[in-house]
Design an enzyme around this catalytic site. Structure first.
Site, mmCIF file in Angstrom:
data_model
loop_
_atom_site.group_PDB
_atom_site.id
_atom_site.type_symbol
_atom_site.label_atom_id
_atom_site.label_comp_id
_atom_site.label_asym_id
_atom_site.label_seq_id
_atom_site.Cartn_x
_atom_site.Cartn_y
_atom_site.Cartn_z
ATOM 1 N N LYS A 13 -11.910 -7.732 6.228
ATOM 2 C CA LYS A 13 -11.182 -6.698 7.368
ATOM 3 C C LYS A 13 -12.170 -5.741 7.524
ATOM 4 C CE LYS A 13 -7.056 -3.730 7.700
ATOM 5 N NZ LYS A 13 -5.947 -3.486 7.022
ATOM 6 N N ARG A 35 -2.998 3.158 13.023
ATOM 7 C CA ARG A 35 -2.425 4.226 12.376
ATOM 8 C C ARG A 35 -1.205 4.887 13.256
ATOM 9 N NH1 ARG A 35 -7.920 6.046 9.528
ATOM 10 N NH2 ARG A 35 -8.042 4.312 8.017
ATOM 11 N N ARG A 60 -10.734 8.047 4.303
ATOM 12 C CA ARG A 60 -10.574 6.881 3.089
ATOM 13 C C ARG A 60 -11.948 6.218 2.897
ATOM 14 N NH1 ARG A 60 -5.392 6.409 4.321
ATOM 15 N NH2 ARG A 60 -4.601 5.346 6.037
ATOM 16 N N LYS A 93 -12.442 -4.595 2.560
ATOM 17 C CA LYS A 93 -12.001 -3.915 3.487
ATOM 18 C C LYS A 93 -12.693 -2.746 3.744
ATOM 19 C CE LYS A 93 -7.648 -1.218 4.768
ATOM 20 N NZ LYS A 93 -6.373 -0.818 4.516
ATOM 21 N N CYS A 142 0.718 -1.076 0.007
ATOM 22 C CA CYS A 142 0.047 -0.063 -0.028
ATOM 23 C C CYS A 142 0.765 1.352 -0.004
ATOM 24 C CB CYS A 142 -0.941 -0.306 1.305
ATOM 25 S SG CYS A 142 -2.163 1.034 1.254
ATOM 26 N N GLU A 184 -17.226 -7.101 -4.823
ATOM 27 C CA GLU A 184 -15.612 -6.625 -4.499
ATOM 28 C C GLU A 184 -14.866 -8.186 -4.730
ATOM 29 O OE1 GLU A 184 -13.784 -4.391 -4.391
ATOM 30 O OE2 GLU A 184 -14.642 -2.603 -3.939
ATOM 31 N N SER A 210 -6.349 -3.704 14.673
ATOM 32 C CA SER A 210 -5.731 -3.205 15.614
ATOM 33 C C SER A 210 -6.646 -2.768 16.932
ATOM 34 C CB SER A 210 -4.835 -2.117 15.385
ATOM 35 O OG SER A 210 -5.640 -1.085 14.737
ATOM 36 N N CYS A 265 0.027 4.128 1.658
ATOM 37 C CA CYS A 265 -0.240 5.011 2.821
ATOM 38 C C CYS A 265 0.965 5.131 3.990
ATOM 39 C CB CYS A 265 -1.544 4.641 3.741
ATOM 40 S SG CYS A 265 -1.290 3.056 4.287
HETATM 41 C C1 PBG Z 1 -3.195 0.120 5.251
HETATM 42 C C2 PBG Z 1 -3.659 -0.469 6.224
HETATM 43 C C3 PBG Z 1 -4.493 -0.304 7.342
HETATM 44 C C4 PBG Z 1 -4.557 -1.358 7.991
HETATM 45 C C5 PBG Z 1 -3.739 -2.414 7.345
HETATM 46 N N1 PBG Z 1 -3.195 -1.913 6.167
HETATM 47 C C6 PBG Z 1 -4.931 0.801 7.857
HETATM 48 C C7 PBG Z 1 -6.061 1.507 7.180
HETATM 49 O O1 PBG Z 1 -6.357 1.053 6.036
HETATM 50 O O2 PBG Z 1 -6.173 2.750 7.600
HETATM 51 C C8 PBG Z 1 -5.296 -1.699 9.402
HETATM 52 C C9 PBG Z 1 -4.677 -2.651 10.169
HETATM 53 C C10 PBG Z 1 -5.222 -2.546 11.427
HETATM 54 O O3 PBG Z 1 -5.852 -1.687 12.061
HETATM 55 O O4 PBG Z 1 -4.708 -3.652 12.460
HETATM 56 N N2 PBG Z 1 -3.692 0.182 3.811
#
Ligand code: PBG
Length: 326
Positions: free
Chosen positions: A250, A207, A219, A197, A117, A235, A277, A119
């Protein structure tokens, strides 16, 4: 009363005999964070027991993971250099590429899944190329991001990643990555797509961990609306058509209906679920207050994800679960 379900709950042996679902250490993947500027590991406050690793502490962690017999890890990098384009993601010696190489030296058989990714690499913190218009408004450009993701995948495969896991929710990302991997001779490297997602408040601790919060906006133009479930199948179907080898849902715990529906609709594709998380942090925080039993809550949350239909689970509890089983 001739039918009494309680008969089969009478003692532990009997209950275990008729237990329908089981979870083993082999079905758990541990996410790990590696920070380029770190000389030592630094704790992530909102995720007790988790760290932003240095290359050195990462190797100690890998040794522990191997002793615990976990099958693999999911890597997230925090680069020294962030810019508007996310250029550091394409460096052949990006922090994740370095981490993969050093893990492979000490643990060649451990599965290394590389999250893919933008980000963590962009100064604006979005998962795609940000285009600003004259009036100050912006949008995340889908198609120019694809090219970038394809090249990032090539670098991670070159470094030795066993599985590429794109998490950016860009349309067409799986096809673009598959094509590039095939051209570069990595036709055997599977893609685990974060196909479904959702835009979720439960990513907040991540984050902090990955220094990847969007600096402007949110997002919601690329991650899914939490009120939708039919769209999840759309999707999943798209990513399956584009050649995804495995799918992911997710977050996991607030989306067990989605895990169930995706597995029912795509039984032929292995399904991962990511206990994110915030889902981990909620249990940890409540346990630290003495408001629930951490061990029981962990086991119950993980088995619920398995019961819903996940074939394997990405979880910050992976080590705790494995230690409890040893
Ligand atoms: C980034 C990404 C994120 C997570 C995994 N890959 C954060 C987001 O999309 O903001 C979140 C994982 C977690 O919260 O444990 N694309």
């Amino acid at each position: 009363m001739n039918i009494r379900p309680r008969r089969l709950r009478e003692n532990k042996r009997l209950r275990r005999l008729v237990r329908e679902n089981h979870l083993t250490t082999e079905e758990l993947i541990l996410p790990l964070f590696i920070k380029e500027t770190n000389k030592h590991k630094t704790p992530i406050t909102s995720m007790p027991g988790h760290y932003q690793h240095s290359l050195e502490s990462l190797i100690e962690e890998i040794q522990e993971i191997q002793q615990l017999k976990l099958p693999g890890v999911m890597l997230f990098g925090i680069p020294e250099h962030k810019d508007a384009q996310g250029s550091a993601a394409l460096f052949a010696d990006s922090i994740v590429a370095q981490a993969i190489r050093s893990i492979k030296k000490v643990a060649p058989d451990l599965l290394v899944i590389a999250d893919l990714c933008l980000c963590e690499y962009t100064s604006h913190g979005h998962c795609g190329v940000l285009q600003t218009k004259n009036d100050g408004s912006y949008h995340i450009d889908n198609d120019s991001t694809l090219d970038f993701l394809a090249k990032q995948a090539e670098q991670l495969a070159k470094a030795g990643a066993d599985i590429i896991a794109p998490s950016g929710m860009m349309d067409g990302m799986v096809a673009a990555i598959r094509q590039q991997l095939d051209i570069c001779g990595f036709e055997q490297v599977p893609i685990l797509s974060y196909a479904v997602k959702y835009a979720s408040a439960f990513y907040a601790p991540f984050r902090e961990a990955a220094d990847g919060a969007p600096q402007v906006g949110d997002r919601n133009t690329y991650q899914m609306d939490s009120a939708n479930s039919h769209e999840a199948l759309r999707e999943a179907a798209l990513d399956s058509q584009q050649g995804a080898d495995m799918l992911m849902v997710k977050p996991a715990q607030s989306y067990l209906d989605i895990v169930y529906r995706v597995k029912q609709a795509f039984p032929h594709l292995p399904l991962a679920a990511y206990q994110v998380s915030g889902e981990f942090a909620m249990i940890k925080a409540a346990a630290q207050h003495g408001w629930l039993d951490e061990q029981q809550a962990m086991l119950e949350s993980l088995i619920s994800i398995k019961r819903a239909g996940a074939d394997f689970i990405i979880s910050y509890f992976a080590k705790d679960f494995a230690s409890a089983r040893q």
